[in-house]
Design a protein around this motif. Structure first.
Motif, PDB file in Angstrom:
ATOM      1  N   GLY A  80       0.806  -1.210   0.000  1.00  0.00           N
ATOM      2  CA  GLY A  80       0.000   0.000   0.000  1.00  0.00           C
ATOM      3  C   GLY A  80       0.839   1.259   0.000  1.00  0.00           C
ATOM      4  O   GLY A  80       2.068   1.219  -0.090  1.00  0.00           O
ATOM      5  N   THR A  81       0.159   2.389   0.111  1.00  0.00           N
ATOM      6  CA  THR A  81       0.847   3.677   0.074  1.00  0.00           C
ATOM      7  C   THR A  81      -0.168   4.748   0.459  1.00  0.00           C
ATOM      8  O   THR A  81      -1.165   4.462   1.116  1.00  0.00           O
ATOM      9  CB  THR A  81       1.418   3.931  -1.345  1.00  0.00           C
ATOM     10  OG1 THR A  81       2.144   5.158  -1.352  1.00  0.00           O
ATOM     11  CG2 THR A  81       0.329   4.017  -2.388  1.00  0.00           C
ATOM     12  N   SER A  82       0.063   5.965   0.025  1.00  0.00           N
ATOM     13  CA  SER A  82      -0.953   7.010   0.124  1.00  0.00           C
ATOM     14  C   SER A  82      -1.302   7.445  -1.288  1.00  0.00           C
ATOM     15  O   SER A  82      -0.440   7.519  -2.151  1.00  0.00           O
ATOM     16  CB  SER A  82      -0.445   8.201   0.936  1.00  0.00           C
ATOM     17  OG  SER A  82       0.689   8.773   0.317  1.00  0.00           O
ATOM     18  N   GLU A  83      -2.547   7.736  -1.530  1.00  0.00           N
ATOM     19  CA  GLU A  83      -3.007   8.123  -2.855  1.00  0.00           C
ATOM     20  C   GLU A  83      -3.898   9.339  -2.706  1.00  0.00           C
ATOM     21  O   GLU A  83      -5.012   9.255  -2.183  1.00  0.00           O
ATOM     22  CB  GLU A  83      -3.776   6.971  -3.518  1.00  0.00           C
ATOM     23  CG  GLU A  83      -4.292   7.280  -4.923  1.00  0.00           C
ATOM     24  CD  GLU A  83      -3.164   7.452  -5.928  1.00  0.00           C
ATOM     25  OE1 GLU A  83      -3.352   8.209  -6.895  1.00  0.00           O
ATOM     26  OE2 GLU A  83      -2.104   6.841  -5.734  1.00  0.00           O
ATOM     27  N   GLY A  84      -3.389  10.503  -3.136  1.00  0.00           N
ATOM     28  CA  GLY A  84      -4.170  11.731  -3.024  1.00  0.00           C
ATOM     29  C   GLY A  84      -4.547  12.062  -1.598  1.00  0.00           C
ATOM     30  O   GLY A  84      -5.635  12.588  -1.340  1.00  0.00           O
ATOM     31  N   GLY A  85      -3.648  11.754  -0.657  1.00  0.00           N
ATOM     32  CA  GLY A  85      -3.948  12.020   0.744  1.00  0.00           C
ATOM     33  C   GLY A  85      -4.778  10.950   1.411  1.00  0.00           C
ATOM     34  O   GLY A  85      -5.142  11.080   2.583  1.00  0.00           O
ATOM     35  N   ASN A  86      -5.100   9.875   0.698  1.00  0.00           N
ATOM     36  CA  ASN A  86      -5.867   8.776   1.267  1.00  0.00           C
ATOM     37  C   ASN A  86      -4.934   7.633   1.650  1.00  0.00           C
ATOM     38  O   ASN A  86      -4.006   7.299   0.905  1.00  0.00           O
ATOM     39  CB  ASN A  86      -6.897   8.263   0.257  1.00  0.00           C
ATOM     40  CG  ASN A  86      -7.973   9.289  -0.044  1.00  0.00           C
ATOM     41  OD1 ASN A  86      -8.911   9.463   0.724  1.00  0.00           O
ATOM     42  ND2 ASN A  86      -7.836   9.975  -1.164  1.00  0.00           N
ATOM     43  N   TYR A  87      -5.182   7.040   2.790  1.00  0.00           N
ATOM     44  CA  TYR A  87      -4.370   5.914   3.247  1.00  0.00           C
ATOM     45  C   TYR A  87      -4.782   4.661   2.490  1.00  0.00           C
ATOM     46  O   TYR A  87      -5.952   4.279   2.468  1.00  0.00           O
ATOM     47  CB  TYR A  87      -4.561   5.716   4.742  1.00  0.00           C
ATOM     48  CG  TYR A  87      -3.881   4.491   5.297  1.00  0.00           C
ATOM     49  CD1 TYR A  87      -2.507   4.320   5.150  1.00  0.00           C
ATOM     50  CD2 TYR A  87      -4.606   3.510   5.975  1.00  0.00           C
ATOM     51  CE1 TYR A  87      -1.868   3.205   5.663  1.00  0.00           C
ATOM     52  CE2 TYR A  87      -3.970   2.389   6.494  1.00  0.00           C
ATOM     53  CZ  TYR A  87      -2.608   2.238   6.334  1.00  0.00           C
ATOM     54  OH  TYR A  87      -1.981   1.124   6.841  1.00  0.00           O
ATOM     55  N   VAL A  88      -3.800   4.009   1.843  1.00  0.00           N
ATOM     56  CA  VAL A  88      -4.042   2.755   1.136  1.00  0.00           C
ATOM     57  C   VAL A  88      -3.375   1.653   1.941  1.00  0.00           C
ATOM     58  O   VAL A  88      -2.143   1.582   1.999  1.00  0.00           O
ATOM     59  CB  VAL A  88      -3.468   2.798  -0.295  1.00  0.00           C
ATOM     60  CG1 VAL A  88      -3.739   1.493  -1.014  1.00  0.00           C
ATOM     61  CG2 VAL A  88      -4.063   3.968  -1.071  1.00  0.00           C
ATOM     62  N   PRO A  89      -4.132   0.767   2.578  1.00  0.00           N
ATOM     63  CA  PRO A  89      -3.550  -0.209   3.505  1.00  0.00           C
ATOM     64  C   PRO A  89      -2.877  -1.372   2.784  1.00  0.00           C
ATOM     65  O   PRO A  89      -3.114  -1.606   1.592  1.00  0.00           O
ATOM     66  CB  PRO A  89      -4.768  -0.695   4.296  1.00  0.00           C
ATOM     67  CG  PRO A  89      -5.898  -0.561   3.327  1.00  0.00           C
ATOM     68  CD  PRO A  89      -5.600   0.671   2.515  1.00  0.00           C
ATOM     69  N   PRO A  90      -2.044  -2.113   3.488  1.00  0.00           N
ATOM     70  CA  PRO A  90      -1.424  -3.307   2.904  1.00  0.00           C
ATOM     71  C   PRO A  90      -2.446  -4.418   2.720  1.00  0.00           C
ATOM     72  O   PRO A  90      -3.393  -4.539   3.503  1.00  0.00           O
ATOM     73  CB  PRO A  90      -0.360  -3.695   3.931  1.00  0.00           C
ATOM     74  CG  PRO A  90      -0.834  -3.113   5.214  1.00  0.00           C
ATOM     75  CD  PRO A  90      -1.577  -1.859   4.858  1.00  0.00           C
ATOM     76  N   ILE A  91      -2.248  -5.237   1.684  1.00  0.00           N
ATOM     77  CA  ILE A  91      -3.211  -6.307   1.390  1.00  0.00           C
ATOM     78  C   ILE A  91      -2.519  -7.631   1.090  1.00  0.00           C
ATOM     79  O   ILE A  91      -3.104  -8.510   0.450  1.00  0.00           O
ATOM     80  CB  ILE A  91      -4.129  -5.916   0.212  1.00  0.00           C
ATOM     81  CG1 ILE A  91      -3.305  -5.626  -1.050  1.00  0.00           C
ATOM     82  CG2 ILE A  91      -5.024  -4.748   0.576  1.00  0.00           C
ATOM     83  CD1 ILE A  91      -4.162  -5.489  -2.306  1.00  0.00           C
TER      84      ILE A  91
END
Length: 563
Positions: A80-91
């Motif tokens: 995961g990462t951050s996308e446009g200030g949104n938290y993208v969690p690990p999957i």
């Protein structure tokens, strides 16, 4: 691991802790999935039926296929990462399915080392409990946007139209994604290589290796110091003690023709697998090395290379400063188009080897686009005698564009022939040779392509790096190569600092992409940065004129040109 003292100090100051628990439930029984088809779905957005999957994001924005494939946000590693200030969690599978809890250390970089908006901080700090996923819950998450605990995802997460086979295939792929740690790491050591080609200049190679050895020595001194008393401050240091590794450098010196390099690299890797290759010095094409890096999934980080692997190389495992001589050729053609220069009769003379043929092709193709209808006579030569004959045969050319393999040899021939062209252009590597040998009238008619920073630019980190080198009594004999080498080393240092003990090559590459544009520029290029999947950190070049009276030997006469 070394270099992480700043993390620990930050954690000690903040006193913050986070435990994100995951209730352990093994994946439910569903149809057997095909991991390779799951990989294609994850990377390309292609379903089990061979067609692009569809869905919506933000409630009503229709998407299809690779537009919003999983890899774009959750990244190749699945971390995961951050996308446009949104938290993208690990999957990854060991997060979704296994009986494990999400370790605070794993999201340490998100908690303490990222500049993010408030909604990101709120999301990443939520200690939300949820059951582990099985295929039924995974299907609901992907189709309806509801997680295993019944909470709705952010609207940016697409709601996909997926078949049961698609879900099973994706589950099979995620199960092993970033499962086992990558080769080159053991309990105490992490191994790195640097690759030196057979035609590398010995003085340049020595300067690069001296820089690396000093860097490795002081990294390991820091590591030994930080791990001597790991429980001295147990509230922070003991959390990270398993991340420390001693850095070991292996010099992979290649010999012979490029077609023999692959076997040599295979043998060296078999003898001692490495986690990554750092810096390096290779004249000529990187192609054979690049194929090896891609096949082994081995990050080859910022070699000093003239001819990087052709093409954009998106998500490849070799990361370069720029596109080398091909970039210079395209920038020159664009400069001709932008300036609408009276080129007259244009003759392009290039060496028969790849250092000549590749930039010549790039120049011709780009000039055809920016100055449609401009005729270019292209002449190939094999040796100094051939270059001399070509120059004499085209003595009436108005513009000479020359792409040599041996810049020093080409400059000598130019002085001997003394062509009367109104404009002579040479690649950047020719600068010192031309300044030393050209008569004043030829200097006035010669232009260079310069893919580095212009004189006088201010980069605070450059002065700090030079101070670091001087205090460690490192001779700075080849500044650009040594600064570029230092940049490659610090990118890996920061990448591992953020990865903590997750020694996954894809994950560290993703962190390197993220860190490249932060305050690490050593002053060699105006801007350095990598977007997701990008493999060329600097995108442009200047046009310069020779200026032997200047300390640096040139002056920039154009804006930064990005082809």
């Amino acid at each position: 691991m070394p270099g992480q003292s700043s993390i620990y100090k930050l954690l000690r100051r903040t006193g913050l802790a986070l435990v994100l628990a995951v209730t352990p439930v093994l994946a439910g029984a569903g149809q057997a999935g095909d991991a390779e088809l799951g990989r294609r779905l994850y990377w390309e957005g292609i379903g089990a039926d061979g067609k692009p999957v569809t869905g919506v994001t933000q409630g009503d924005v229709e998407i299809s296929g690779a537009q919003f494939s999983c890899v774009n946000c959750h990244r190749p590693s699945g971390f995961g990462t951050s996308e446009g200030g949104n938290y993208v969690p690990p999957i990854m599978g060991n997060i979704l399915f296994d009986k494990k809890q999400l370790d605070r250390n794993r999201i340490f970089k998100d908690l303490y080392q990222e500049v993010q908006p408030p909604n990101f901080w709120a999301r990443v700090r939520q200690p939300r409990m949820r059951p582990a996923y099985d295929e039924v819950l995974l299907a609901r998450a992907l189709r309806d946007g509801v997680d295993a605990g019944g909470h709705e995802f952010d609207p940016i997460m697409p709601r996909y139209e997926l078949s049961s086979a698609d879900v099973a295939n994706l589950a099979a792929f995620l199960k092993d994604l970033s499962g086992d740690l990558d080769p080159g790491v053991d309990d105490k050591n992490i191994h790195f290589a640097t690759i030196i080609g057979p035609d590398a200049d010995p003085a340049e190679a020595k300067a690069m290796l001296d820089t690396m050895k000093v860097f490795f020595t002081y990294m390991n001194i820091d590591t030994e110091g930080d791990t001597t008393k790991p429980t001295f401050s147990p509230n922070y240091r003991s959390n990270f003690v398993d991340a420390y590794r001693l850095w070991n450098l292996h010099v992979w010196q290649l010999e012979g023709a490029p077609e023999t390099w692959r076997a040599q690299l295979e043998a060296k890797y078999a003898e001692q697998p490495v986690f990554a290759s750092l810096s390096g010095l290779v004249k000529g094409p990187w192609d054979e090395i690049g194929k090896f890096c891609d096949d082994k999934r081995l990050p080859c980080v910022l070699p000093n290379a003239e001819l990087p692997t052709p093409g954009e190389g998106r998500y490849g495992y070799s990361v370069f400063f720029n596109r080398g001589i091909a970039l210079e050729a395209e920038a020159l053609a664009i400069h001709f188009g932008d300036e609408a220069l009276p080129l007259g009769r244009v003759v392009q003379i290039h060496d028969a080897g790849p250092q000549g043929t590749r930039p010549a092709a790039a120049f011709q193709e780009t000039l055809n686009m920016v100055l449609e209808g401009t005729e270019v006579e292209t002449v190939e030569y094999a040796d100094a005698a051939g270059l001399k004959a070509a120059l004499e045969r085209h003595a009436d050319a108005d513009t000479l564009v020359i792409w040599p393999e041996d810049a020093a040899e080409a400059v000598k021939v130019l002085v001997d022939v003394d062509p009367k062209a109104a404009l002579i252009t040479l690649p950047s590597v020719s600068k010192d040779f031309a300044n030393a040998a050209f008569p004043s009238d030829m200097i006035a008619r010669t232009k260079l392509i310069w893919p580095y920073d212009k004189p006088g630019s201010y980069h605070p980190r450059k002065y700090r790096i030079r101070g670091w080198m001087h205090t460690r009594r490192l001779d700075v004999t080849h500044p650009r190569i040594q600064l570029q080498t230092y940049y490659a080393l610090t990118l890996m240092e920061f990448g591992l600092m953020h990865a903590i003990s997750d020694f996954y090559r894809d994950y560290v590459l993703e962190i390197i992409e993220h860190e490249a544009e932060n305050e690490l520029n050593p002053g060699t290029h105006p801007e350095l940065g990598l977007g997701p999947g990008q493999r060329f950190a600097s995108k442009g070049a200047f046009i310069a004129e020779l200026a032997p009276e200047e300390r640096v030997g040139f002056r920039v006469v154009s804006d930064w040109i990005v082809p």
